[in-house]
Design a protein around this motif. Structure first.
Motif, PDB file in Angstrom:
ATOM      1  N   GLN A 203      50.697  -7.678 -30.112  1.00 25.49           N
ATOM      2  CA  GLN A 203      50.676  -9.144 -30.163  1.00 25.49           C
ATOM      3  C   GLN A 203      50.061  -9.632 -31.471  1.00 25.49           C
ATOM      4  O   GLN A 203      50.543 -10.597 -32.079  1.00 25.49           O
ATOM      5  N   ASP A 204      49.024  -8.944 -31.921  1.00 31.27           N
ATOM      6  CA  ASP A 204      48.406  -9.294 -33.204  1.00 31.27           C
ATOM      7  C   ASP A 204      49.372  -9.025 -34.356  1.00 31.27           C
ATOM      8  O   ASP A 204      49.512  -9.846 -35.277  1.00 31.27           O
ATOM      9  N   THR A 205      50.060  -7.884 -34.302  1.00 32.20           N
ATOM     10  CA  THR A 205      51.022  -7.551 -35.352  1.00 32.20           C
ATOM     11  C   THR A 205      52.114  -8.601 -35.438  1.00 32.20           C
ATOM     12  O   THR A 205      52.500  -9.038 -36.528  1.00 32.20           O
ATOM     13  N   VAL A 206      52.625  -9.019 -34.299  1.00 34.25           N
ATOM     14  CA  VAL A 206      53.685 -10.018 -34.280  1.00 34.25           C
ATOM     15  C   VAL A 206      53.211 -11.331 -34.895  1.00 34.25           C
ATOM     16  O   VAL A 206      53.955 -12.006 -35.618  1.00 34.25           O
ATOM     17  N   GLN A 207      51.975 -11.702 -34.634  1.00 37.68           N
ATOM     18  CA  GLN A 207      51.456 -12.924 -35.240  1.00 37.68           C
ATOM     19  C   GLN A 207      51.443 -12.832 -36.761  1.00 37.68           C
ATOM     20  O   GLN A 207      51.754 -13.798 -37.467  1.00 37.68           O
ATOM     21  N   GLN A 211      53.652 -15.114 -39.435  1.00 41.13           N
ATOM     22  CA  GLN A 211      52.990 -15.797 -40.551  1.00 41.13           C
ATOM     23  C   GLN A 211      53.491 -15.289 -41.903  1.00 41.13           C
ATOM     24  O   GLN A 211      52.997 -15.694 -42.955  1.00 41.13           O
ATOM     25  N   LEU A 212      54.487 -14.397 -41.863  1.00 41.16           N
ATOM     26  CA  LEU A 212      55.039 -13.783 -43.080  1.00 41.16           C
ATOM     27  C   LEU A 212      53.950 -13.093 -43.896  1.00 41.16           C
ATOM     28  O   LEU A 212      53.953 -13.114 -45.128  1.00 41.16           O
ATOM     29  N   ASP A 213      53.031 -12.452 -43.191  1.00 41.42           N
ATOM     30  CA  ASP A 213      51.939 -11.706 -43.820  1.00 41.42           C
ATOM     31  C   ASP A 213      52.425 -10.293 -44.125  1.00 41.42           C
ATOM     32  O   ASP A 213      52.608  -9.475 -43.225  1.00 41.42           O
ATOM     33  N   SER A 214      52.615  -9.994 -45.391  1.00 43.60           N
ATOM     34  CA  SER A 214      53.238  -8.733 -45.810  1.00 43.60           C
ATOM     35  C   SER A 214      52.222  -7.625 -46.051  1.00 43.60           C
ATOM     36  O   SER A 214      52.328  -6.864 -47.013  1.00 43.60           O
ATOM     37  N   HIS A 215      51.244  -7.504 -45.161  1.00 41.27           N
ATOM     38  CA  HIS A 215      50.214  -6.475 -45.314  1.00 41.27           C
ATOM     39  C   HIS A 215      50.094  -5.611 -44.059  1.00 41.27           C
ATOM     40  O   HIS A 215      49.009  -5.138 -43.718  1.00 41.27           O
ATOM     41  N   LEU A 216      51.189  -5.390 -43.373  1.00 43.71           N
ATOM     42  CA  LEU A 216      51.156  -4.543 -42.185  1.00 43.71           C
ATOM     43  C   LEU A 216      50.920  -3.091 -42.570  1.00 43.71           C
ATOM     44  O   LEU A 216      51.396  -2.613 -43.601  1.00 43.71           O
ATOM     45  N   THR A 217      50.194  -2.384 -41.720  1.00 44.43           N
ATOM     46  CA  THR A 217      49.979  -0.952 -41.926  1.00 44.43           C
ATOM     47  C   THR A 217      50.993  -0.166 -41.106  1.00 44.43           C
ATOM     48  O   THR A 217      51.657  -0.695 -40.210  1.00 44.43           O
ATOM     49  N   HIS A 218      51.071   1.134 -41.381  1.00 46.31           N
ATOM     50  CA  HIS A 218      51.993   1.965 -40.619  1.00 46.31           C
ATOM     51  C   HIS A 218      51.470   2.244 -39.211  1.00 46.31           C
ATOM     52  O   HIS A 218      52.229   2.713 -38.364  1.00 46.31           O
ATOM     53  N   GLU A 219      50.196   1.957 -38.954  1.00 43.88           N
ATOM     54  CA  GLU A 219      49.688   2.037 -37.585  1.00 43.88           C
ATOM     55  C   GLU A 219      50.171   0.829 -36.773  1.00 43.88           C
ATOM     56  O   GLU A 219      50.359   0.926 -35.565  1.00 43.88           O
ATOM     57  N   GLN A 269      67.391 -19.394 -42.047  1.00 40.31           N
ATOM     58  CA  GLN A 269      67.128 -20.308 -43.144  1.00 40.31           C
ATOM     59  C   GLN A 269      66.381 -21.517 -42.604  1.00 40.31           C
ATOM     60  O   GLN A 269      66.718 -22.049 -41.557  1.00 40.31           O
ATOM     61  N   GLY A 270      65.349 -21.949 -43.351  1.00 39.18           N
ATOM     62  CA  GLY A 270      64.577 -23.099 -42.927  1.00 39.18           C
ATOM     63  C   GLY A 270      63.590 -23.481 -44.012  1.00 39.18           C
ATOM     64  O   GLY A 270      63.274 -22.681 -44.897  1.00 39.18           O
ATOM     65  N   GLY A 271      63.068 -24.670 -43.921  1.00 40.85           N
ATOM     66  CA  GLY A 271      62.194 -25.166 -44.970  1.00 40.85           C
ATOM     67  C   GLY A 271      60.740 -24.796 -44.798  1.00 40.85           C
ATOM     68  O   GLY A 271      59.921 -25.114 -45.647  1.00 40.85           O
ATOM     69  N   HIS A 272      60.400 -24.151 -43.673  1.00 39.19           N
ATOM     70  CA  HIS A 272      59.005 -23.813 -43.419  1.00 39.19           C
ATOM     71  C   HIS A 272      58.989 -22.630 -42.476  1.00 39.19           C
ATOM     72  O   HIS A 272      60.003 -22.189 -41.968  1.00 39.19           O
ATOM     73  N   HIS A 273      57.794 -22.075 -42.252  1.00 38.37           N
ATOM     74  CA  HIS A 273      57.661 -21.014 -41.262  1.00 38.37           C
ATOM     75  C   HIS A 273      56.482 -21.333 -40.355  1.00 38.37           C
ATOM     76  O   HIS A 273      55.607 -22.111 -40.689  1.00 38.37           O
ATOM     77  N   GLU A 274      56.517 -20.704 -39.180  1.00 40.94           N
ATOM     78  CA  GLU A 274      55.491 -20.998 -38.181  1.00 40.94           C
ATOM     79  C   GLU A 274      54.221 -20.209 -38.460  1.00 40.94           C
ATOM     80  O   GLU A 274      54.264 -19.084 -38.921  1.00 40.94           O
ATOM     81  N   HIS A 275      53.104 -20.809 -38.123  1.00 38.17           N
ATOM     82  CA  HIS A 275      51.809 -20.120 -38.197  1.00 38.17           C
ATOM     83  C   HIS A 275      51.269 -19.921 -36.790  1.00 38.17           C
ATOM     84  O   HIS A 275      51.564 -20.701 -35.919  1.00 38.17           O
TER      85      HIS A 275
END
Length: 275
Positions: A203-207, A211-219, A269-275
């Motif tokens: 659930q944390d990873t999906v959040q 948020q388009l956070d590009s710092h996911l680990t391989h774990e 496609q969209g003008g924003h993304h969800e947080h």
């Protein structure tokens, strides 16, 4: 000369007979259409990109189907699929092309987009490794779904090894195209945690993905590198992510002692993304 990459996990990860495979996928897609908790925000807006799991269909097929059933409106328009997934068996430096002209599955033959392959030749992070693809399941399990939900299309399959998110994003940018091009990132989430722990981690990873956070680990995701590359590109192109489904193997066909997490995410496609 034709160089064909033969199916490696037909009969194990998914049915090896075309009739059985077609029946299974049809059932998974039909269930997915019924199981959507809510209609998509833009029902007829075909996703530009998907994140889908890559376990055996008995485990993650229901989650993958949630993503693939979103492609109905793009069935004829999508003519090219850029497919990235992590290597599991043969390590590679960079992103590996298969050195093949087509991929076979029980449902037929998919031609490789040789023009796109040639366009990647100048990128130092793109290599050719038939060995990396020969037994790799992360890409193969997506193909029967794509053959079912799309009409004719060409394929650019890249097995991702030791690379940076920016190197992945550079490849995606070159192949981005328009509405004729679909990007599919193959990745499972956490591996072998107890059921409740996996739920919290996933659930944390999906959040972070939303948020388009590009710092996911391989774990967090075994395909963290290609996922991170997509998230960088999605931010640049202002794609809007939507979570379609989240579960783990304990919800489908496995025990709850050591589970693997699965998510389906669509990017439109969209003008924003969800947080």
């Amino acid at each position: 000369m034709l160089t064909i990459r033969a199916p490696a996990v037909a009969g194990t990860f998914y049915p090896g007979l075309a009739t059985d495979l077609s029946d299974d996928i049809a059932a998974l897609l039909a269930n997915a259409a019924q199981d959507r908790a809510k209609p998509p925000k833009v029902p007829h807006d075909t996703p530009k990109a998907l994140i889908v799991p890559h376990a055996g269909y008995i485990y993650s097929g229901s989650t993958a189907a949630l993503a693939y059933q979103c492609l109905a409106a793009g069935r004829q328009r999508i003519r090219r699929v850029v497919l990235l997934g992590p290597v599991h068996r043969v390590p590679v430096h960079g992103l590996a092309l298969p050195g093949a002209t087509a991929f076979d599955t029980p449902l037929g033959r998919i031609p490789i987009d040789t023009v796109a392959v040639a366009a990647l030749a100048h990128l130092p992070q793109v290599v050719t490794s038939p060995a990396a693809h020969a037994q790799e399941h992360s890409l193969e399990v997506q193909l029967p779904f794509l053959q079912t939900v799309l009409d004719r299309f060409t394929l650019i399959p890249l097995a991702v090894g030791d690379a940076t998110p920016r190197e992945v994003a550079e490849v995606l940018e070159l192949l981005w195209g328009g509405s004729e091009t679909l990007i599919v990132i193959s990745s499972d989430l956490s591996h072998f945690l107890p059921y409740r722990s996996a739920q919290k981690v996933d659930q944390d990873t999906v959040q972070h993905i939303l948020q388009l956070d590009s710092h996911l680990t391989h774990e967090q995701a075994c395909g963290g590198t290609p996922v991170n590359g997509l998230l960088l590109a999605a931010r640049k192109h202002q794609l809007q992510p939507e979570l379609l489904g989240l579960c783990n193997s304990g919800d489908t066909a496995g025990d709850k002692i050591r589970v693997v997490g699965y998510a389906a995410v669509a990017f439109r496609q969209g003008g924003h993304h969800e947080h």
